[in-house]
Each structure stands twice: as C-alpha cells, then as structure tokens.
Design a protein around this motif. Sequence first.
Motif, short mmCIF file in Angstrom:
data_model
loop_
_atom_site.label_atom_id
_atom_site.label_comp_id
_atom_site.label_asym_id
_atom_site.label_seq_id
_atom_site.Cartn_x
_atom_site.Cartn_y
_atom_site.Cartn_z
N LEU A 1 0.84 -1.21 0.00
CA LEU A 1 0.00 0.00 0.00
C LEU A 1 0.88 1.26 0.00
O LEU A 1 0.58 2.23 -0.68
CB LEU A 1 -0.93 0.00 1.22
N LEU A 2 1.96 1.20 0.78
CA LEU A 2 2.89 2.34 0.82
C LEU A 2 3.54 2.56 -0.55
O LEU A 2 3.73 3.69 -1.00
CB LEU A 2 3.97 2.12 1.88
N LYS A 3 3.86 1.42 -1.23
CA LYS A 3 4.48 1.53 -2.56
C LYS A 3 3.50 2.14 -3.58
O LYS A 3 3.90 2.90 -4.45
CB LYS A 3 4.97 0.16 -3.04
N ILE A 4 2.22 1.76 -3.45
CA ILE A 4 1.20 2.34 -4.35
C ILE A 4 1.20 3.86 -4.19
O ILE A 4 1.24 4.61 -5.17
CB ILE A 4 -0.22 1.78 -4.04
N LYS A 5 1.18 4.31 -2.93
CA LYS A 5 1.17 5.75 -2.66
C LYS A 5 2.41 6.43 -3.21
O LYS A 5 2.34 7.50 -3.81
CB LYS A 5 1.08 6.00 -1.14
N ASP A 6 3.57 5.78 -3.02
CA ASP A 6 4.83 6.36 -3.52
C ASP A 6 4.77 6.56 -5.04
O ASP A 6 5.13 7.62 -5.55
CB ASP A 6 6.01 5.44 -3.17
N ALA B 1 -4.88 14.54 -12.41
CA ALA B 1 -4.42 14.77 -11.03
C ALA B 1 -5.55 14.48 -10.03
O ALA B 1 -5.30 13.93 -8.95
CB ALA B 1 -3.95 16.21 -10.89
N ALA B 2 -6.80 14.81 -10.42
CA ALA B 2 -7.94 14.56 -9.52
C ALA B 2 -8.11 13.06 -9.28
O ALA B 2 -8.34 12.62 -8.14
CB ALA B 2 -9.21 15.15 -10.13
N ASP B 3 -7.98 12.27 -10.35
CA ASP B 3 -8.11 10.81 -10.21
C ASP B 3 -7.00 10.22 -9.35
O ASP B 3 -7.23 9.34 -8.53
CB ASP B 3 -8.09 10.13 -11.59
N VAL B 4 -5.78 10.73 -9.55
CA VAL B 4 -4.64 10.24 -8.75
C VAL B 4 -4.88 10.54 -7.27
O VAL B 4 -4.69 9.67 -6.41
CB VAL B 4 -3.31 10.87 -9.22
N SER B 5 -5.33 11.76 -6.97
CA SER B 5 -5.61 12.13 -5.57
C SER B 5 -6.69 11.23 -4.98
O SER B 5 -6.60 10.82 -3.82
CB SER B 5 -6.07 13.59 -5.49
N ARG B 6 -7.69 10.92 -5.82
CA ARG B 6 -8.77 10.03 -5.35
C ARG B 6 -8.22 8.65 -5.02
O ARG B 6 -8.59 8.04 -4.00
CB ARG B 6 -9.84 9.94 -6.45
N HIS B 7 -7.32 8.16 -5.87
CA HIS B 7 -6.72 6.83 -5.62
C HIS B 7 -5.86 6.84 -4.35
O HIS B 7 -5.84 5.85 -3.61
CB HIS B 7 -5.90 6.38 -6.83
N ILE B 8 -5.15 7.96 -4.12
CA ILE B 8 -4.33 8.06 -2.90
C ILE B 8 -5.25 8.00 -1.66
O ILE B 8 -4.94 7.33 -0.67
CB ILE B 8 -3.48 9.34 -2.91
N ASN B 9 -6.42 8.68 -1.74
CA ASN B 9 -7.39 8.62 -0.63
C ASN B 9 -7.89 7.19 -0.41
O ASN B 9 -8.05 6.75 0.73
CB ASN B 9 -8.59 9.54 -0.91
#
Length: 468
Positions: free
Chosen positions: A235-240, A268-276
């Motif tokens: 999960l940490l790697k996904i965020k990185d 960028a909006a989709d990436v932020s959503r995935h990080i959430n």
Amino acid sequence: KSGLDPGGAWHAWGMACLKAGNLSSAREKFNRCLKPPMDLNQLNHGSRLVQDVIQYLESTVKPIVIADDDYFATLRELEATLRTRSLSLELMCEGKIQHNSYYQECLFYLHSYGTNLAIISFYMRHDCMREALLHLLNKESPSEVFIEGVFIPSYKSGKLHILENLLETIDPGLESWGVYLIAACKYLQRKNYYHILYELQQFMKDHVRAAMTCIRFFTHGATSYTELGDKQTWLLKIKDHLKVYLQEVSRSSGRKKMAFTFRKKMSAADVSRHINTVDLQMEVTKFLHRCESSGTSQMTGSSLPTLFGNNSMKMDVACKVMLEGKNIEEGFGIAFRVLQDFQLEATEVYSEVAKQLVKQRKYGEIRQLLKCVNESGVAAKNDGDNIILNCLNEFKNIPAEDLDNLIQDMDSDENKIQAYVMCNKLRSAYLVSVRQEKTRAMQLVQQVRQLAENSGDDVVKAICTQWL
C-alpha cells in the motif's frame, strides 16, 4: 532431363563447398537455390536450408586458445583482426564475431535469405544485444519480433538489466521503445510473471501501471485481513508511485508538454482520489487485522473484499468493518467514510448489516446501528424504519420482546402498522391504526379486518368490526 527440381543438388553442392572452406564458391551455389522470405517479419528463422547453412557455419567456428606466453600468436591474431575488419557488413559488437570470416559469412546469408527474427536471434546468441536492438529499430520490426528475439532470451538468461541499460543508452527517453515495452508488459501479464512486470514498469517510469501491479501484489491470494496486514508495504508503494507521478505531471505542466506517449496517463484529480482510497484501505486493513487478532471477527467468506474492487465489493468492506468490531459503534466511523467517499447505497449496506445481526442474534446491536445512522447526520427520514422493515423477513427467529422493541423504535406509525402486519401481530396493528386521523384510521382498520378474516383470526376481526 528428368525435370526434377535442381534446388537440392545446388544446396548439397553449396554445403560441400562450405565444408571444403571455399566460401565464395558456396555463395554462388546457394544463390541458385536459396530465396529471401516473402515477409521479413514472420515469426520464424527462415527456410530449413538457410538454417542448415547457419548451423554448419556456427559449429565450424572454434575459439582460438592462446597460451599465456605465446606473444607471437597474440600478434598474429591482432594482425588477422585488422585484416578482416574491413569485411564487416555493418557495425559489429566487440568480441570474436567482429573478426571471424565464418561469422561474416553467417551475416551474409542471414541478411540475404533470413528473417529479421533469425538475424536478431543470431546477434543474441553471440552476446551482441546492442546490434540486435539496432537492427530491430532500423527495420521497424513488429513487437512480436522483439518479444521472441530479444525480450524472452534476455529475462530467461538473467540479462534483463543489461537489456534495460542498452535501451536507455540507445534512447534515454525510451520513446522509440514504447511500443516494444508495452508489448513486453502485456506478454508478462498474460504469463502471470508479475515480479518481472513490476521491475520493467519501474524501469519504464510508468508509475500508474506500477501502482496497479502493487494493488495485485497486495490483494492476490490473501484469505484473511491478518494476511493483508502483513502486506501493507505494498500500500505504501502504491502511494509512492502515485505521488511521484503527481510530481512529474506538475513539473511537466509548467514546461512544454512532456511526451509520455506510452506511459499510462491519469488526471491529477483521479490520482488524488486513488491516494485517498489507499489511505482508507490502510485504515480498514489495520482495523480488521486488529479484530481478527483479538478474535472478535466472525464473518467468513470465500473472497476477501477490499476497496480496490467494484462497488459491490466496497459495500462488503463497509459491512465487514461494522460487523467485526467489538460493537457496531467501533467500526461505524470507518464504514461511514467508505460509504461517503465512494457514494455507495448506504441504506442497502445498513439493511445487510441488520440482517447479519439478526442471524447472530444481536438484537441490541440493531438498535445501536439505528442510533449511529440517525446521528450520522445524512440519514433520510425513513432510513431507520426501512432498515428494520428489511430485517423483519427473519421475524420468526426474533424473540417476541426483541421484535416489539425494534418495531417500537420506528418513527412512522404507518411503518409500524406495516411491520406488525408482516409479523402477523394483527392486534398490535389494530391498536396503532385506531390512533390515526379518523378517515385514515377507518381505511387501516378495514385492511386489518380483511387480513384477520383471511388468516382466520376471529378475535381481531370482531374487534375491528365493533370499532368500525
């Protein structure tokens, strides 16, 4: 005279010339029987006759062994090298292929009568990967030739890093390799070689696809949240990966647009959503891991739901979080955020939780669920009533006192009457009906009397008739 095909005779004569060391004469004989392939990009090594020639030439070459003190032999070899270097057909790689007439002969036959795959495979066999890659680019060969001729031999022989370094040396931006690299990724995915795929995606700096591969590493094969708890590093790697991608996008948006033609794009909006989503999955994982470790977990299912699945799976996560805590209240906060973040059908989830609580005979917990729903601030007027109505299908299993308490908790009298009717408590339905406004009360009591008549309940029928 007999009209037979002379090709076989020319080939045999050519092979005899080769074995006698008469290379120029062999070329002349083979010219009469060998033909170039119709399609240079076909996925084979050309005709059997050409392969026989190459096989013989390769087997004839023997490495020159030089004794340490034989300086003259070394000088003679150097002299021969300088003499034959001019025979080179194109840029040769370092090593003996560069200065051996038999290898030059191989290249003559391959370029005259062989397929691109045969030429590339020849270079790869003799550690000339750079030449193989340049030939591939020069001839604009399709990606299948790259996979068969270069990529598969590279990873099978443990030379993937050498291949990656060469690709970068030839084109630092990797743009000219884009089609080939994407094809390699698809091939690895088909083969389920996800570790090699992840390594390649990192080399490609394809951070979005690398993050997707990490999701698979996190979810695949796990049967409990205890196991997922041990895989949280993914999960940490996904965020990185997603954060690096965001940085690259913001850097490139200020300058001239970067040519990320083959790397997966995302807003960028989709990436932020995935990080959430990743952050929320980490919370869910920690919570359920703790529940399983402390033994409060009761739900068992064939598949393990995560927030990386479809909406149905996300709803399963919300249910699981509420049901696996010490009580409903403990997991409600996380479950509520899941429902809000993904805009899921909340009433459907609450109703499913209520049904599970009936099966577990935790009737007090249903009342706690209703309290949490009402206090959440986003519940519609009838949500609580609908949750109770949905779990009354199992009313036969609910003790009378608990059943009465649940129906008493309802807000709307109309819903209470409906609930009493569902549970065949017609006397209670009558008592609530007569408290309504007179016109409505008459309609409701008539309905109750009809139901009493249908079910043979003479006492309730008589009471209804008398009131009417």
